[in-house]
Write a protein that holds these residues in place. Sequence first.
Motif, PDB file in Angstrom:
ATOM      1  N   SER A   8       0.807  -1.225   0.000  1.00 43.14           N
ATOM      2  CA  SER A   8       0.000   0.000   0.000  1.00 43.14           C
ATOM      3  C   SER A   8       0.843   1.279   0.000  1.00 43.14           C
ATOM      4  O   SER A   8       0.300   2.369  -0.169  1.00 43.14           O
ATOM      5  CB  SER A   8      -0.923   0.026   1.220  1.00 43.14           C
ATOM      6  OG  SER A   8      -1.563  -1.206   1.357  1.00 43.14           O
ATOM      7  N   LEU A  23      -8.806  -4.935  -4.484  1.00 48.93           N
ATOM      8  CA  LEU A  23      -8.396  -4.062  -3.381  1.00 48.93           C
ATOM      9  C   LEU A  23      -6.876  -3.867  -3.388  1.00 48.93           C
ATOM     10  O   LEU A  23      -6.375  -2.749  -3.221  1.00 48.93           O
ATOM     11  CB  LEU A  23      -8.844  -4.678  -2.046  1.00 48.93           C
ATOM     12  CG  LEU A  23      -8.597  -3.871  -0.772  1.00 48.93           C
ATOM     13  CD1 LEU A  23      -9.385  -2.567  -0.774  1.00 48.93           C
ATOM     14  CD2 LEU A  23      -8.960  -4.689   0.473  1.00 48.93           C
ATOM     15  N   ILE A  30      -5.837  -1.511  -6.026  1.00 46.84           N
ATOM     16  CA  ILE A  30      -6.056  -0.117  -5.593  1.00 46.84           C
ATOM     17  C   ILE A  30      -4.922   0.327  -4.661  1.00 46.84           C
ATOM     18  O   ILE A  30      -4.372   1.414  -4.793  1.00 46.84           O
ATOM     19  CB  ILE A  30      -7.438   0.022  -4.902  1.00 46.84           C
ATOM     20  CG1 ILE A  30      -8.547  -0.226  -5.919  1.00 46.84           C
ATOM     21  CG2 ILE A  30      -7.591   1.387  -4.238  1.00 46.84           C
ATOM     22  CD1 ILE A  30      -9.935  -0.323  -5.326  1.00 46.84           C
ATOM     23  N   PHE A  31      -4.571  -0.570  -3.703  1.00 46.94           N
ATOM     24  CA  PHE A  31      -3.465  -0.249  -2.788  1.00 46.94           C
ATOM     25  C   PHE A  31      -2.198   0.074  -3.585  1.00 46.94           C
ATOM     26  O   PHE A  31      -1.496   1.047  -3.304  1.00 46.94           O
ATOM     27  CB  PHE A  31      -3.166  -1.428  -1.855  1.00 46.94           C
ATOM     28  CG  PHE A  31      -4.195  -1.649  -0.772  1.00 46.94           C
ATOM     29  CD1 PHE A  31      -5.113  -0.657  -0.428  1.00 46.94           C
ATOM     30  CD2 PHE A  31      -4.257  -2.848  -0.079  1.00 46.94           C
ATOM     31  CE1 PHE A  31      -6.044  -0.865   0.581  1.00 46.94           C
ATOM     32  CE2 PHE A  31      -5.181  -3.061   0.926  1.00 46.94           C
ATOM     33  CZ  PHE A  31      -6.092  -2.073   1.249  1.00 46.94           C
ATOM     34  N   ILE A  47     -10.492   7.077  -7.412  1.00 45.84           N
ATOM     35  CA  ILE A  47     -10.339   6.221  -6.214  1.00 45.84           C
ATOM     36  C   ILE A  47     -10.325   7.114  -4.973  1.00 45.84           C
ATOM     37  O   ILE A  47      -9.606   8.110  -4.930  1.00 45.84           O
ATOM     38  CB  ILE A  47      -9.031   5.405  -6.303  1.00 45.84           C
ATOM     39  CG1 ILE A  47      -9.117   4.403  -7.458  1.00 45.84           C
ATOM     40  CG2 ILE A  47      -8.736   4.702  -4.993  1.00 45.84           C
ATOM     41  CD1 ILE A  47      -7.803   3.714  -7.774  1.00 45.84           C
ATOM     42  N   ASN A  48     -11.119   6.719  -4.002  1.00 49.78           N
ATOM     43  CA  ASN A  48     -11.138   7.458  -2.735  1.00 49.78           C
ATOM     44  C   ASN A  48      -9.903   7.031  -1.939  1.00 49.78           C
ATOM     45  O   ASN A  48      -9.952   6.086  -1.152  1.00 49.78           O
ATOM     46  CB  ASN A  48     -12.433   7.151  -1.978  1.00 49.78           C
ATOM     47  CG  ASN A  48     -12.543   7.950  -0.699  1.00 49.78           C
ATOM     48  OD1 ASN A  48     -11.570   8.548  -0.240  1.00 49.78           O
ATOM     49  ND2 ASN A  48     -13.733   7.973  -0.125  1.00 49.78           N
ATOM     50  N   THR A  49      -8.803   7.682  -2.181  1.00 52.43           N
ATOM     51  CA  THR A  49      -7.526   7.236  -1.591  1.00 52.43           C
ATOM     52  C   THR A  49      -7.546   7.294  -0.060  1.00 52.43           C
ATOM     53  O   THR A  49      -6.964   6.437   0.596  1.00 52.43           O
ATOM     54  CB  THR A  49      -6.352   8.107  -2.115  1.00 52.43           C
ATOM     55  OG1 THR A  49      -6.658   9.465  -1.907  1.00 52.43           O
ATOM     56  CG2 THR A  49      -6.096   7.845  -3.583  1.00 52.43           C
ATOM     57  N   LYS A  86     -10.065   6.735   1.929  1.00 51.81           N
ATOM     58  CA  LYS A  86     -10.780   5.553   2.424  1.00 51.81           C
ATOM     59  C   LYS A  86      -9.882   4.314   2.333  1.00 51.81           C
ATOM     60  O   LYS A  86      -9.766   3.546   3.296  1.00 51.81           O
ATOM     61  CB  LYS A  86     -12.042   5.358   1.581  1.00 51.81           C
ATOM     62  CG  LYS A  86     -12.880   4.166   1.981  1.00 51.81           C
ATOM     63  CD  LYS A  86     -14.140   4.094   1.137  1.00 51.81           C
ATOM     64  CE  LYS A  86     -14.248   2.744   0.449  1.00 51.81           C
ATOM     65  NZ  LYS A  86     -15.368   2.659  -0.469  1.00 51.81           N
ATOM     66  N   TYR A  87      -9.211   4.159   1.204  1.00 49.46           N
ATOM     67  CA  TYR A  87      -8.421   2.937   1.017  1.00 49.46           C
ATOM     68  C   TYR A  87      -7.145   2.928   1.866  1.00 49.46           C
ATOM     69  O   TYR A  87      -6.679   1.874   2.270  1.00 49.46           O
ATOM     70  CB  TYR A  87      -8.110   2.731  -0.469  1.00 49.46           C
ATOM     71  CG  TYR A  87      -9.342   2.221  -1.202  1.00 49.46           C
ATOM     72  CD1 TYR A  87      -9.759   0.897  -1.031  1.00 49.46           C
ATOM     73  CD2 TYR A  87     -10.106   3.059  -2.002  1.00 49.46           C
ATOM     74  CE1 TYR A  87     -10.904   0.433  -1.661  1.00 49.46           C
ATOM     75  CE2 TYR A  87     -11.250   2.603  -2.622  1.00 49.46           C
ATOM     76  CZ  TYR A  87     -11.647   1.284  -2.463  1.00 49.46           C
ATOM     77  OH  TYR A  87     -12.786   0.819  -3.055  1.00 49.46           O
ATOM     78  N   LYS A  88      -6.628   4.111   2.151  1.00 53.06           N
ATOM     79  CA  LYS A  88      -5.445   4.140   3.015  1.00 53.06           C
ATOM     80  C   LYS A  88      -5.818   3.725   4.453  1.00 53.06           C
ATOM     81  O   LYS A  88      -5.078   2.993   5.107  1.00 53.06           O
ATOM     82  CB  LYS A  88      -4.802   5.531   2.998  1.00 53.06           C
ATOM     83  CG  LYS A  88      -4.001   5.778   1.728  1.00 53.06           C
ATOM     84  CD  LYS A  88      -2.976   6.876   1.883  1.00 53.06           C
ATOM     85  CE  LYS A  88      -3.573   8.240   1.839  1.00 53.06           C
ATOM     86  NZ  LYS A  88      -2.600   9.331   1.809  1.00 53.06           N
ATOM     87  N   ILE A 110      -8.332   1.789   5.134  1.00 51.57           N
ATOM     88  CA  ILE A 110      -8.594   0.341   5.069  1.00 51.57           C
ATOM     89  C   ILE A 110      -7.268  -0.445   5.157  1.00 51.57           C
ATOM     90  O   ILE A 110      -7.183  -1.456   5.846  1.00 51.57           O
ATOM     91  CB  ILE A 110      -9.365  -0.004   3.761  1.00 51.57           C
ATOM     92  CG1 ILE A 110     -10.798   0.515   3.865  1.00 51.57           C
ATOM     93  CG2 ILE A 110      -9.355  -1.517   3.505  1.00 51.57           C
ATOM     94  CD1 ILE A 110     -11.621   0.375   2.590  1.00 51.57           C
ATOM     95  N   ALA A 111      -6.272   0.058   4.443  1.00 53.72           N
ATOM     96  CA  ALA A 111      -4.958  -0.614   4.490  1.00 53.72           C
ATOM     97  C   ALA A 111      -4.420  -0.648   5.915  1.00 53.72           C
ATOM     98  O   ALA A 111      -3.932  -1.687   6.388  1.00 53.72           O
ATOM     99  CB  ALA A 111      -3.970   0.123   3.577  1.00 53.72           C
TER     100      ALA A 111
END
Lengths: 463, 350
Positions: free
Chosen positions: B76, B201, B204-205, B220-222, B224-226, B228-229
Amino acid sequence: MESLTKRILAIVLIAVIGVGIGVGAWIFLAAPEAAIKYPGAPSGFDKDNTIVIGCAGDTGEIQGDANYEGAYFACKHINEAGGVVINAITYYFGVTKEDTDESNPNLVPSRGVDAARRLIYDKEVDFAVGGFRSEALLAYIEEFMDAEMIFIGTGAATDIFCEKVNETYADYKWFFRFMPINSTALGGQILYTLADFILNINADYPNHDVKEIGILAEDLTWVTSLVGAIKDVLPLLTGGWATMLPEILYDISLSATDMNSHLADLQADGADIVIPVISAQGGILMMQQYALNEYDYLIFGIDVQSQLDTYWDDTGGDCVYETMMQTLYRCNKTSKSVAFWDAFIAQFGHEPLYIACGAYDAVSAIRDAVEDAQSLDPDLIIPVMESWDRSNPHLGVAGNAAWWPNTHDLVAGYPFGYTLWAQWQPGGTKAVVPALIYPDVGAYGNITTGDYVVAPWVHTEWS
Amino acid sequence: MVKEKMKEKINNFPGYLKSWGTTFIGGLTILCLIILTVIPFLSNDLKYVYVFLPQFTLAMIFAIFAASWDLLTGISGQISFGHAIFFGVAGYICAYFIDYQGFPTWVAIVLGSLGAVFFGLLIGIPCLRLKGPYLALGTLAFSLILLKLFLQGSLAHIFFGSEGISGLPSLSDDPIIEYFIIFIFTIISFIVIIQISKSKLGTIFKSIRDDETGADASGINTTKYKVIAFMISAFFAGLAGTFYALYNTAVNPTGNFGTLNSFFAILMASLGGLTTITGAALGAFFFIFLEYILIEIGVIEIGNLIIDVSLWKFAIFALILIIVVRFAERGILRPILEHLKDLWDVLMGR
């Protein structure tokens, strides 16, 4: 054809690597006979009839080395005296050690756990002694208890170990504390000594009221109850005379500047006596800054490092006039103390740390308990050790060991478990100074070896 | 539609497994799993069972921990120097619920891991504005703050002080059972982490790691994904932390929150090979067994010359690590795999 040769070579290579790993594993798993020493044992003795002591400590560091030295020295004396006879068979004592790495500021508790397992399952020791840092010992003590092996604590003062014996005797009955007395008892001895010291020194200086007391302590769990007790009880013990200044709890990773700032704050607050409560290296910084700035107060308390004979050189002589608790120094604390002290220095070339005294007494006690029980069975040995109470203490080099029932904790106070007060004096000598908690002349001879000396700049200021 | 796809996947699984097993990576993985399954039964010698075997258990615990770090940092791109936060928090929560609330061990393990997820969220959000070395320093600062808080003797009534919590039960009194419990969780953890890294996923990471601005621009909603990571990584770090607490039967600030633990994870994952996930396992095993071997060597006596390796073990350990890193900059997994692949081809007559 070339392909076949390559395949054969590949198979041979795999076989060689496999055999190499196998041989390596066999070497590593072989019984490490050489790691067990039998000091003082006669040549050709039967190695089937031995009692092996496992030392759990941080080898290479003063605490772990002291533990091993004490145990080694006791084994040597026991073996030279003919070992111990159990059911007409002579047993000799062996000693071995494993590194728990517990003095490492970046503690890795699994190293202590692994070290304990090596002693129990690899070296197959019969008894174990050691432990210094409470949080490390709390992890690896479980290994000894699970193995139902007698473990004698020689370095950790925290009350919790003996509280565990009291709360769940069936699970922790194999633990005994031999050194030092627990932190609560240490607190009591400090309090009585300090109260007496304050009142006496106050009488010596009619032009100055010695009443403002500061505390400089490292911010660790073991000091919490002690500092609380000093704050609450010391004024009462001095009949309301002493006034406690706000205590300073410092981070153990402090710098010389930080330390000087704390000392200057104490001076600004009007401190007359500062009680250090220090187990780590902070003491060196404290004394260097204290001597450099000649602060107008006395230093009187706990500074573990100052017990070492190297402390004078470590501080460049700045520790002069510091007075601190010291388990043993060359004096007649018991009938064995002076002889032990001299013999230890002759053997190792330096003074014994309190852990060395504890380990020596612990191994000597194991020998006596085994002889009395005529067995190596812990279930028969534990009652013998429990029988050493106030009416029947076990004579050691650092005190008369007696245990409270159900806790396996040392009875504190003269003539059982008590600490001496020693002062660094000009020229790099150390004197055991008079204190309320022990007589100048005890049952075995002189305990005190010199008088307390007030730092000259303080003397001038107070006069 | 999804159900049908799942059904198809399940039906095709035996065939997939068979074909995967004949590939180099598949064959090697199966061989490693067979070796790890057999190892506990090779000897019933006490030293083997109680000293040697637990090294594998410890290595597997750290393998999960290092893999969780690799997922966050390698996959990520969120550099963490404070991964011990999740490791330590989970251990403490697990210990607290066992020792003070009398919860069953497995419930405490779940709560500990979830607690780490919560901390992942807690730390992930404020750290979102930080990137690269600043994020690394931010996470390091968090870990140091927590360590200091837990070390304060004056706050011992809240955080249990420097002594922590002790007397915990181990996962099992039998080291072999303990080994297999950790073994199973290690396999599951690695399967999940690898699958995440290969999934949408994971893509995206990786896109955030490689080009955050670009990922942002592609919708990409970075943020949100950060987060999540952080949370997923914290879960596995927390799982490893609870196992470590139970392995030691105790928790304390320096042992569980210590910065050294964060660096252990970084070192193990980097040794194995960043972004590989499986490299973390290799790095952890290499790390743990190198230390084990140096301890076992102990004292070498050659005539009158006595070399106590035990006194120098950490210096030798560091020296070997420096040499390895010097000659295997991308980790040891890739070169080892390449050489094994050559050997495999020779054996297969290719």
